[in-house]
Design a protein around this motif. Structure first.
Motif, PDB file in Angstrom:
ATOM      1  N   ALA A 169      90.582  95.388 103.845  1.00 45.81           N
ATOM      2  CA  ALA A 169      90.525  96.520 102.910  1.00 45.81           C
ATOM      3  C   ALA A 169      90.564  97.852 103.667  1.00 45.81           C
ATOM      4  N   LEU A 170      89.881  97.926 104.790  1.00 47.77           N
ATOM      5  CA  LEU A 170      89.903  99.140 105.613  1.00 47.77           C
ATOM      6  C   LEU A 170      91.296  99.396 106.176  1.00 47.77           C
ATOM      7  N   ASP A 171      92.012  98.338 106.541  1.00 45.23           N
ATOM      8  CA  ASP A 171      93.393  98.477 107.019  1.00 45.23           C
ATOM      9  C   ASP A 171      94.286  99.068 105.933  1.00 45.23           C
ATOM     10  N   ALA A 172      94.073  98.612 104.698  1.00 41.29           N
ATOM     11  CA  ALA A 172      94.870  99.117 103.571  1.00 41.29           C
ATOM     12  C   ALA A 172      94.619 100.610 103.362  1.00 41.29           C
ATOM     13  N   ILE A 173      93.357 101.015 103.456  1.00 43.45           N
ATOM     14  CA  ILE A 173      92.999 102.428 103.274  1.00 43.45           C
ATOM     15  C   ILE A 173      93.638 103.284 104.356  1.00 43.45           C
ATOM     16  N   GLU A 174      93.596 102.811 105.581  1.00 42.37           N
ATOM     17  CA  GLU A 174      94.173 103.554 106.707  1.00 42.37           C
ATOM     18  C   GLU A 174      95.684 103.710 106.556  1.00 42.37           C
ATOM     19  N   ARG A 175      96.329 102.714 106.012  1.00 41.09           N
ATOM     20  CA  ARG A 175      97.791 102.728 105.884  1.00 41.09           C
ATOM     21  C   ARG A 175      98.283 103.740 104.843  1.00 41.09           C
ATOM     22  N   GLU A 176      97.389 104.203 103.976  1.00 45.92           N
ATOM     23  CA  GLU A 176      97.822 105.137 102.930  1.00 45.92           C
ATOM     24  C   GLU A 176      98.340 106.452 103.504  1.00 45.92           C
ATOM     25  N   ASN A 177      97.877 106.800 104.721  1.00 50.00           N
ATOM     26  CA  ASN A 177      98.392 108.007 105.383  1.00 50.00           C
ATOM     27  C   ASN A 177      99.897 107.928 105.599  1.00 50.00           C
ATOM     28  N   GLU A 178     100.404 106.720 105.882  1.00 51.88           N
ATOM     29  CA  GLU A 178     101.847 106.535 106.075  1.00 51.88           C
ATOM     30  C   GLU A 178     102.602 106.843 104.793  1.00 51.88           C
ATOM     31  N   ALA A 179     102.024 106.439 103.661  1.00 51.74           N
ATOM     32  CA  ALA A 179     102.664 106.714 102.365  1.00 51.74           C
ATOM     33  C   ALA A 179     102.740 108.218 102.119  1.00 51.74           C
ATOM     34  N   ASP A 180     101.667 108.939 102.438  1.00 55.81           N
ATOM     35  CA  ASP A 180     101.663 110.397 102.265  1.00 55.81           C
ATOM     36  C   ASP A 180     102.755 111.044 103.114  1.00 55.81           C
ATOM     37  N   MET A 181     102.873 110.618 104.364  1.00 54.67           N
ATOM     38  CA  MET A 181     103.872 111.187 105.271  1.00 54.67           C
ATOM     39  C   MET A 181     105.280 111.010 104.720  1.00 54.67           C
ATOM     40  N   MET A 182     105.574 109.808 104.243  1.00 51.52           N
ATOM     41  CA  MET A 182     106.911 109.526 103.730  1.00 51.52           C
ATOM     42  C   MET A 182     107.182 110.291 102.443  1.00 51.52           C
ATOM     43  N   TYR A 183     106.164 110.396 101.604  1.00 50.64           N
ATOM     44  CA  TYR A 183     106.311 111.105 100.330  1.00 50.64           C
ATOM     45  C   TYR A 183     106.557 112.598 100.552  1.00 50.64           C
ATOM     46  N   PHE A 184     105.766 113.225 101.414  1.00 49.52           N
ATOM     47  CA  PHE A 184     105.929 114.662 101.676  1.00 49.52           C
ATOM     48  C   PHE A 184     107.307 114.953 102.263  1.00 49.52           C
ATOM     49  N   LEU A 185     107.765 114.108 103.177  1.00 51.70           N
ATOM     50  CA  LEU A 185     109.088 114.306 103.781  1.00 51.70           C
ATOM     51  C   LEU A 185     110.184 114.198 102.721  1.00 51.70           C
ATOM     52  N   ALA A 186     110.114 113.156 101.898  1.00 52.80           N
ATOM     53  CA  ALA A 186     111.142 112.950 100.879  1.00 52.80           C
ATOM     54  C   ALA A 186     111.175 114.098  99.874  1.00 52.80           C
ATOM     55  N   MET A 187     110.000 114.598  99.489  1.00 56.86           N
ATOM     56  CA  MET A 187     109.953 115.718  98.539  1.00 56.86           C
ATOM     57  C   MET A 187     110.537 116.978  99.160  1.00 56.86           C
ATOM     58  N   ARG A 188     110.283 117.195 100.444  1.00 57.12           N
ATOM     59  CA  ARG A 188     110.859 118.350 101.141  1.00 57.12           C
ATOM     60  C   ARG A 188     112.392 118.274 101.098  1.00 57.12           C
ATOM     61  N   LEU A 189     112.922 117.096 101.339  1.00 61.25           N
ATOM     62  CA  LEU A 189     114.377 116.928 101.338  1.00 61.25           C
ATOM     63  C   LEU A 189     114.965 117.155  99.944  1.00 61.25           C
ATOM     64  N   LEU A 190     114.261 116.723  98.910  1.00 60.79           N
ATOM     65  CA  LEU A 190     114.757 116.927  97.543  1.00 60.79           C
ATOM     66  C   LEU A 190     114.819 118.419  97.198  1.00 60.79           C
ATOM     67  N   VAL A 191     113.810 119.170  97.622  1.00 57.61           N
ATOM     68  CA  VAL A 191     113.815 120.619  97.367  1.00 57.61           C
ATOM     69  C   VAL A 191     114.971 121.276  98.108  1.00 57.61           C
ATOM     70  N   LEU A 192     115.174 120.904  99.369  1.00 56.32           N
ATOM     71  CA  LEU A 192     116.275 121.472 100.153  1.00 56.32           C
ATOM     72  C   LEU A 192     117.628 121.086  99.558  1.00 56.32           C
ATOM     73  N   ALA A 193     117.714 119.861  99.020  1.00 59.03           N
ATOM     74  CA  ALA A 193     118.971 119.398  98.427  1.00 59.03           C
ATOM     75  C   ALA A 193     119.338 120.210  97.197  1.00 59.03           C
TER      76      ALA A 193
END
Length: 359
Positions: A169-193
C-alpha cells in the motif's frame, strides 16, 4: 470585436496582400517599415503579432511575489499553474527574504514538473526555467503512460487490501507522484498545442477540436490515480487499527475491483482502437456494475474504512465509463471520411422546404 472583411489584392506579378485595420495599427503604434509576425494556427487561420509581442512570447519572464503567497501550498499551486500554461521562465521574488516554507514548496514541486529546474537561488530570488522541448512528445504515448501508472497504483492498492500488505500500500502511495508528473506534462503540452500550430501537429493533433477530449481523458486518468492512492491509504488505516475482515468479504471487494479495472483499461484501449462497439458495451457493463456496487454497499459489514473503499471503487468505475464515452466522441470528431470508415456514417445535406410567404 466585430469581424472586419478585407479584400485580397494582387501587387506585382504574384504577391497577394491584405491591408491592416487602421484602429489596430494605431493602438499597436505600427509604422511603415515595422516588422509584424504571422503565426499559422491549427484551424487554418493566421495570427498577426507586433514584433514586441512576438519577442515577449518567446522569452517572457513571469514574476511571482512570494510575499503574497503566504498561505499553505499557494506558491506551489501558482508554480504548477504557470508550468501548465507553458511559461518557461518563472522568477519568485520577495522584498525581504523568501521564507523557509516557500523554499521547501518550490523545491518539492520542481521535482514533480518534468523539465523544470532551479537555475538561481538567493535569499530574495529563485529563478526557475523549463528546458523541455514539447515537440519531442506524442500525446497518445503520454495518455498510455498515465493510464499504465494509474492502473499500477490501482492494482497495488487492491492487492494490498486482499493480502493485508501495508508495504504494498505504501508503494502504491509513493507511485502517485509519477502520475502527477505525467499529468502536468501532458496538460502543459495541450495548452501549448492550442497556441501554436507547429506544436499541435508534432504531438499528434491535426484538429483543435480533439484537444478538449484529450484534456478530459487525462483528467479522468489522474483522478483514477488519486482515488487509487486513497484506497491504499484506507488499507493502511485498516491495518493500523487491526480491523478484522473475513476472506469472503475481501474476495467480494476484490472481484468488484477486477471488473472496475477491466472497465477503465478497456475504455482507454478504445481511445486508440476507435472501437465504438466495445466502448458501448463498456457503458452497458457500467450500468450492471453500478447495481452490484449498490448491493455491496448494503451488504458490507459495518467496518471502518471498508465502505469508503467500495464507494471509491464505484467512483473509479464512473470515470472508466466517462472515458468510454469520450472515446466515442473522439471518433465522431474526426473527418467525415474517417468517421464513415469506422461507423459507416455519411454526411447528407437535407434541403428544408421554404415557408410560403404570408399574404
Amino acid at each position: 470585436m466585430a469581424l472586419e472583411s478585407r479584400k485580397v489584392q494582387k501587387v506585382g506579378y504574384s504577391t497577394l496582400t491584405v491591408s491592416l485595420p487602421s484602429d489596430w495599427v494605431k493602438r499597436k503604434n505600427i509604422k511603415p517599415g515595422d516588422l509584424v509576425f504571422i503565426v499559422p494556427e491549427v484551424d487554418g487561420s493566421l495570427r498577426i503579432m507586433p514584433s514586441d509581442l512576438a519577442r515577449r512570447e518567446e522569452a517572457e519572464e513571469y514574476i511571482v511575489n512570494a510575499d503574497v503567497c503566504d498561505e499553505k501550498r499557494l506558491l506551489e499551486r501558482v508554480i504548477v499553474g504557470s508550468y501548465i500554461l507553458g511559461r518557461d521562465v518563472i522568477r519568485i521574488t520577495s522584498t525581504s527574504r523568501i521564507t523557509g516554507e516557500c523554499v521547501e514548496e518550490v523545491r518539492g514541486i520542481v521535482q514533480k514538473l518534468i523539465g523544470l529546474g532551479i537555475l538561481e537561488e538567493t535569499p530574495k530570488n529563485i529563478l526557475l526555467q523549463c528546458s523541455i522541448d514539447p515537440t519531442k512528445f506524442k500525446m497518445d504515448l503520454l495518455i498510455r503512460r498515465l493510464a499504465l501508472i494509474a492502473s499500477t497504483i490501482y492494482s497495488e492498492a487492491m492487492q494490498a487490501l486482499l493480502e493485508r500488505d501495508k508495504k504494498l500500500a505504501l508503494d502504491a502511495i509513493e507511485r502517485e507522484n509519477e502520475a502527477d508528473m505525467m499529468y502536468f506534462l501532458a496538460m502543459r503540452l495541450l495548452v501549448l498545442a492550442q497556441r501554436k500550430k507547429g506544436i499541435a501537429e508534432k504531438i499528434g493533433f491535426d484538429k483543435l477540436v480533439l484537444i478538449p477530449c484529450n484534456c478530459l481523458i487525462l483528467q479522468d486518468l489522474e483522478i483514477i490515480a488519486d482515488y487509487s492512492e486513497e484506497i491504499a491509504k484506507r488499507v493502511i488505516e485498516l491495518e493500523e487499527f487491526d480491523v478484522p475482515l473475513s476472506k469472503k468479504t475481501l474476495e467480494r471487494i476484490y472481484h468488484l475491483s477486477e471488473l472496475t479495472q477491466t472497465l477503465f483499461q478497456k475504455a482507454v484501449d478504445c481511445i486508440f482502437t476507435e472501437d465504438v462497439k466495445i466502448a458501448n458495451s463498456l457503458l452497458e457493463m457500467h450500468e450492471v456494475l453500478e447495481k452490484e456496487f449498490e448491493q455491496a454497499m448494503r451488504e458490507m459489514p459495518d467496518v471502518p474504512y471498508l465502505r469508503t473503499i467500495v464507494s471509491t471503487l464505484s467512483k473509479i468505475a464512473d470515470k472508466g465509463a466517462v472515458i468510454a464515452k469520450l472515446s466515442i466522441n473522439t471518433v465522431l470528431m474526426k473527418s467525415d471520411e474517417q468517421v464513415g470508415k469506422i461507423l459507416k456514417i455519411r454526411k447528407h445535406t437535407t434541403l428544408l422546404p421554404i415557408p410560403a410567404k404570408r399574404k
